[in-house]
Design an enzyme around this catalytic site. Structure first.
Site, PDB file in Angstrom:
ATOM      1  N   TYR A 207      -3.085  -8.883  16.186  1.00 51.68           N
ATOM      2  CA  TYR A 207      -2.917  -7.889  15.112  1.00 51.68           C
ATOM      3  C   TYR A 207      -3.942  -6.769  15.271  1.00 51.68           C
ATOM      4  CZ  TYR A 207      -3.594  -5.707  10.591  1.00 51.68           C
ATOM      5  OH  TYR A 207      -3.772  -4.766   9.605  1.00 51.68           O
TER       6      TYR A 207
ATOM      7  N   ILE B 157       0.846  -1.208   0.000  1.00 53.26           N
ATOM      8  CA  ILE B 157       0.000   0.000   0.000  1.00 53.26           C
ATOM      9  C   ILE B 157       0.878   1.254   0.000  1.00 53.26           C
ATOM     10  CG2 ILE B 157      -1.869   1.242   1.174  1.00 53.26           C
ATOM     11  CD1 ILE B 157      -2.815  -1.455   2.298  1.00 53.26           C
TER      12      ILE B 157
END
Ligand code: UDP
Length: 331
Positions: free
Chosen positions: A140, A12
């Site tokens: 996470y 990204i």
């Protein structure tokens, strides 16, 4: 603007860097190259560094007279985060604290933070709005939520205008399909299915075929990488334009449409023109049945809308990248 892109060599971040440069900004990429690729960095200065290195961060922010930071540098493997939670807390939370401290020391007061739909855990309702309960179900998601909270508290001091962007499933290739997904190991559905179509994998597993969805497989909201990056540009403009003493923005970024795992696999077969073996396996721990976004807030406040909403179009861009880079990036 002069923008530090932390993690700008990743999937990204590299697309964002290319877009910033194309838009006339001056990006400086800061990346430790543990998961990123040097050759994915185009149109930017590059600093090889780790976010744990406070001195280097301060030096870089000063040297390049950085005005805003975009922070993509994170570990993103849910399974690994369960096996090695401390590694995730260190990288995703402690290093973000280090970055905020370096920004405070150098009076850099604008941050766009990469967050995730994983902060919502298993939602009670879909599509998911920003005020849905945040109950992550793995380390996470916890580390991303904790980092969001830390930014929130820092923003309350008036020293940081910050935006948290909660991504759904980023995919496809950008910058004329020259920047794509190359993770090691690869765990994401679209690149894995493309690798199966290319004969690089003998088969593709479907994790769970007994979910309460029309075809029994999980539904996700796939957002094209360029749509995702465009939302960052708009967010940055909004941060820059704010006259509020305390500025905190949060947006879901998805295209609002859900596709099942089986639909994704069929689309990959159609786009590539290749058949491959698909095997039904058990559920993957931590997977929610359906995750789709309600991105009304980003539409209303940023004037943003996903332009590439058809899965076929998204997969075509990924396929073009993989066809040209069968072995991934050279470095
Ligand atoms: N998935 C799958 N087989 C694979 C990889 C992923 O069935 O080899 C499923 C996964 O269980 C999830 C969806 O595909 O329901 C999207 O997974 P991905 O890892 O791409 O993104 P996530 O939604 O986990 O962020």
């Amino acid at each position: 603007m002069r923008i530090l892109v932390c993690g700008g060599a990743g999937y990204i971040g590299s697309n964002m860097t290319a877009m910033l440069s194309a838009e006339g900004h001056k990006p400086v990429v800061f990346d430790n190259l543990v998961t990123g690729h040097r050759s994915a960095v185009v149109g930017a200065l590059f600093v090889h560094g780790d976010l744990a290195d406070y001195e280097l961060l301060v030096e870089t922010l000063k040297k390049y007279k950085v005005e805003a930071v975009m922070h993509f540098a994170a570990l993103i493997e849910v399974g690994e985060s369960v096996q090695a939670p401390l590694k995730y807390y260190h990288n995703n939370l402690c290093n973000t604290q280090n970055l905020l401290s370096a920004m405070e020391a150098t009076e850099v007061d604008k941050l766009v933070f990469s967050s995730t739909a994983a902060v919502y855990g298993i939602p009670n309702q879909v599509p998911i709005t920003e005020d849905s309960p945040k109950e992550p179900i793995n380390p996470y998601g916890e580390t991303k939520m904790a980092a969001e909270r830390m930014c929130h508290h820092q923003s309350q001091t008036g020293k940081l205008a910050f935006a948290s962007l909660r991504y759904f499933n980023a995919c496809g290739a950008g910058n004329n399909c020259s920047l794509g997904e190359d993770h090691h190991p690869e765990s994401h559905l679209i690149p894995l299915a493309i690798q199966a179509a290319m004969g690089k994998r003998s088969e593709i597993p479907i994790y769970g075929t007994d979910y309460p969805t029309p075809d029994g497989t999980c539904i996700r909201d796939y957002i094209h990488i360029e749509d995702l990056c465009r939302a960052h540009l708009l967010t940055l403009n909004k941060l820059e334009a704010t006259s509020e003493e305390v500025c905190e923005l949060v947006y879901n970024l998805g295209n609002g449409k859900g596709y099942s795992v089986k639909e994704v696999i069929e689309t990959v077969k159609k786009v590539t023109g290749k058949d491959f073996k698909v095997v039904a396996e058990g559920r993957r721990p931590g997977d929610a049945p359906v995750l789709t976004s309600d991105a009304t807030k980003a539409m209303n406040e940023l004037g943003w809308k996903a332009e590439v909403s058809e899965l076929e179009e998204i997969v075509e861009t990924a396929w073009r990248w993989h066809s040209k880079h069968p072995d991934g990036y050279p470095n």
